[in-house]
Design a protein around this motif. Structure first.
Motif, PDB file in Angstrom:
ATOM      1  N   PRO A 129      34.341  39.657  39.707  1.00 40.79           N
ATOM      2  CA  PRO A 129      35.418  40.335  40.440  1.00 40.79           C
ATOM      3  C   PRO A 129      36.788  39.743  40.140  1.00 40.79           C
ATOM      4  O   PRO A 129      36.916  38.550  39.850  1.00 40.79           O
ATOM      5  CB  PRO A 129      35.036  40.114  41.913  1.00 40.79           C
ATOM      6  N   SER A 130      37.820  40.590  40.220  1.00 42.99           N
ATOM      7  CA  SER A 130      39.183  40.118  39.996  1.00 42.99           C
ATOM      8  C   SER A 130      39.709  39.434  41.249  1.00 42.99           C
ATOM      9  O   SER A 130      39.104  39.483  42.316  1.00 42.99           O
ATOM     10  CB  SER A 130      40.090  41.300  39.617  1.00 42.99           C
ATOM     11  N   TRP A 131      40.852  38.787  41.123  1.00 40.66           N
ATOM     12  CA  TRP A 131      41.454  38.057  42.237  1.00 40.66           C
ATOM     13  C   TRP A 131      41.883  39.000  43.357  1.00 40.66           C
ATOM     14  O   TRP A 131      42.290  40.139  43.109  1.00 40.66           O
ATOM     15  CB  TRP A 131      42.679  37.277  41.755  1.00 40.66           C
ATOM     16  N   PHE A 132      41.843  38.475  44.590  1.00 40.62           N
ATOM     17  CA  PHE A 132      42.394  39.153  45.775  1.00 40.62           C
ATOM     18  C   PHE A 132      41.787  40.541  45.985  1.00 40.62           C
ATOM     19  O   PHE A 132      42.471  41.467  46.396  1.00 40.62           O
ATOM     20  CB  PHE A 132      43.920  39.261  45.679  1.00 40.62           C
ATOM     21  N   ARG A 133      40.513  40.678  45.679  1.00 38.40           N
ATOM     22  CA  ARG A 133      39.862  41.968  45.879  1.00 38.40           C
ATOM     23  C   ARG A 133      38.436  41.722  46.361  1.00 38.40           C
ATOM     24  O   ARG A 133      37.653  41.049  45.682  1.00 38.40           O
ATOM     25  CB  ARG A 133      39.836  42.778  44.590  1.00 38.40           C
ATOM     26  N   ASP A 134      38.123  42.234  47.531  1.00 39.62           N
ATOM     27  CA  ASP A 134      36.767  42.107  48.036  1.00 39.62           C
ATOM     28  C   ASP A 134      35.833  43.003  47.225  1.00 39.62           C
ATOM     29  O   ASP A 134      36.230  44.057  46.719  1.00 39.62           O
ATOM     30  CB  ASP A 134      36.699  42.512  49.511  1.00 39.62           C
ATOM     31  N   ALA A 180      35.650  44.701  36.186  1.00 41.57           N
ATOM     32  CA  ALA A 180      36.485  43.929  37.115  1.00 41.57           C
ATOM     33  C   ALA A 180      35.923  43.938  38.532  1.00 41.57           C
ATOM     34  O   ALA A 180      36.655  44.126  39.503  1.00 41.57           O
ATOM     35  CB  ALA A 180      37.920  44.457  37.094  1.00 41.57           C
ATOM     36  N   GLY A 181      34.608  43.756  38.645  1.00 42.00           N
ATOM     37  CA  GLY A 181      33.987  43.675  39.962  1.00 42.00           C
ATOM     38  C   GLY A 181      33.651  45.011  40.595  1.00 42.00           C
ATOM     39  O   GLY A 181      33.118  45.041  41.701  1.00 42.00           O
ATOM     40  N   ARG A 182      33.926  46.112  39.907  1.00 42.39           N
ATOM     41  CA  ARG A 182      33.623  47.434  40.443  1.00 42.39           C
ATOM     42  C   ARG A 182      32.606  48.127  39.557  1.00 42.39           C
ATOM     43  O   ARG A 182      32.717  48.104  38.332  1.00 42.39           O
ATOM     44  CB  ARG A 182      34.895  48.286  40.553  1.00 42.39           C
ATOM     45  N   TRP A 183      31.620  48.762  40.201  1.00 44.81           N
ATOM     46  CA  TRP A 183      30.568  49.448  39.465  1.00 44.81           C
ATOM     47  C   TRP A 183      30.930  50.918  39.267  1.00 44.81           C
ATOM     48  O   TRP A 183      31.416  51.580  40.175  1.00 44.81           O
ATOM     49  CB  TRP A 183      29.248  49.360  40.232  1.00 44.81           C
ATOM     50  N   TYR A 184      30.662  51.409  38.064  1.00 47.24           N
ATOM     51  CA  TYR A 184      30.901  52.808  37.728  1.00 47.24           C
ATOM     52  C   TYR A 184      29.617  53.415  37.165  1.00 47.24           C
ATOM     53  O   TYR A 184      28.857  52.747  36.454  1.00 47.24           O
ATOM     54  CB  TYR A 184      32.017  52.946  36.682  1.00 47.24           C
TER      55      TYR A 184
END
Length: 334
Positions: A129-134, A180-184
């Motif tokens: 995951p990227s910074w500052f992102r839940d 970047a921490g998000r699934w597609y």
């Protein structure tokens, strides 16, 4: 080097089946002529590899042949342990499987390789995951991954930005991507291949019906092409600005990569005061206003006029909030 390439060629044929000389050349990063010579060497060594002639021909191994030449070098063993992603694997429902596989692999390795691979895990860690992102909740990811493995159609109720906000679609899931921490999800809808945010899937039903996966589809190639096109489509216009060289350097840390990269590529040489002219890719007037405000007084917007007008209004509003102090109110700093 050549022995390693011969082994790679043999393993390619063993795992992928029939391959043309050009496909082998591309996979091994050699010329087609080199592939011809390597196949002759394998045949001379007793490996049952033969060629089918014609437009759909290629090289393949005699049915049932399996090589036992699967020894790992130190670098290969270390790379396998470096590739482990416990967080994403757990989200896919494979966390326990990955841990068990690593234990089995480590137990099967010679002592010197097992020690080296363990050192990699001690010294390198992947935090996707990227910074500052839940991290986004993805309750349907594991079931979706199962459908991808089994080539099963899925029915999804999906939340999107445009109206109607919620739609139901029947999809052929071709793959999942972690960005970047998000699934597609990459899936075929009707005849088009599209992408969907897994976190935006509200309901998912795995259907009994299977689909035929297109043989020519390459997930990594599609994703690279799609992301390039997405970046180009998002930044539909640009802002002409005058900024300090220091602000241009700072953009890499506070702006999306495409904006910072575009500004650097279009930048002219700084003048004697350290200011320069450039253009910055923006999604819209509102977006450009929000982003360029990050640079404060180190950027002057020259165009388009609507964007400059917004900055003028913002500057006047700030002056109203923070009026200049009267001379007798300025603290004595002596």
């Amino acid at each position: 080097m050549r022995a390693s390439r011969l082994l790679s060629l043999l393993l390619l044929l063993q795992t992928r089946g029939r391959m043309t000389a050009r496909e082998l050349a591309e996979a091994l990063e050699v010329s087609v002529r080199t592939v011809y010579r390597d196949v002759e060497s394998l045949s001379a060594a007793g490996v049952p590899v033969y060629a089918d002639r014609g437009p759909v021909g290629g090289y393949q191994l005699l049915g049932g042949y399996r090589t036992r030449l699967t020894g790992l070098t130190t670098e290969e063993a270390e790379a396998l342990f470096l590739a482990g992603m416990p967080g994403p694997a757990a989200e896919l429902g494979l966390g326990t499987v990955l841990a068990t596989a690593e234990l089995k692999l480590q137990a099967a390795l010679p002592t010197e390789l097992a020690v080296g691979s363990g050192r990699v895990r001690d010294r390198f860690h992947l935090d996707a995951p990227s910074w500052f992102r839940d991290s986004e909740p993805t309750p349907h990811l594991a079931a979706l991954a199962d459908a991808v493995w089994a080539d099963r159609l899925v029915e999804v109720r999906y939340r999107r930005w445009k109206t109607p906000r919620e739609v139901t679609r029947t999809l052929a899931p071709l793959g999942v991507v972690l960005k970047a921490g998000r699934w597609y999800l990459v899936a075929r809808a009707d005849e088009d291949v599209r992408t969907y945010r897994v976190a935006a899937i509200l309901e998912l039903t795995v259907l009994e019906e299977n689909f035929t996966r297109p043989t020519e589809f390459d997930l990594a190639e599609f994703w690279q092409s799609w992301t390039d096109q997405y970046e180009r489509s998002v930044y539909r216009t640009e802002a002409k600005v005058r900024m300090t060289a220091a602000a241009l350097a700072r953009m890499a840390y506070v702006f999306p990569p495409a904006m910072a990269r575009g500004a650097r590529q279009a930048a002219g040489a700084p003048d004697e005061t350290g200011w320069l002219h450039t253009t910055v890719p923006i999604e819209s007037i509102k977006h450009g206003h929000t982003e360029l405000l990050k640079l404060g007084a180190e950027v002057e917007v020259l165009g388009p006029p609507e964007l400059r007008d917004r900055f003028t209004a913002t500057a006047r509003a700030l002056v109203a909030l923070y009026p200049a102090a009267e001379p007798d109110q300025v603290p004595n700093r002596r």
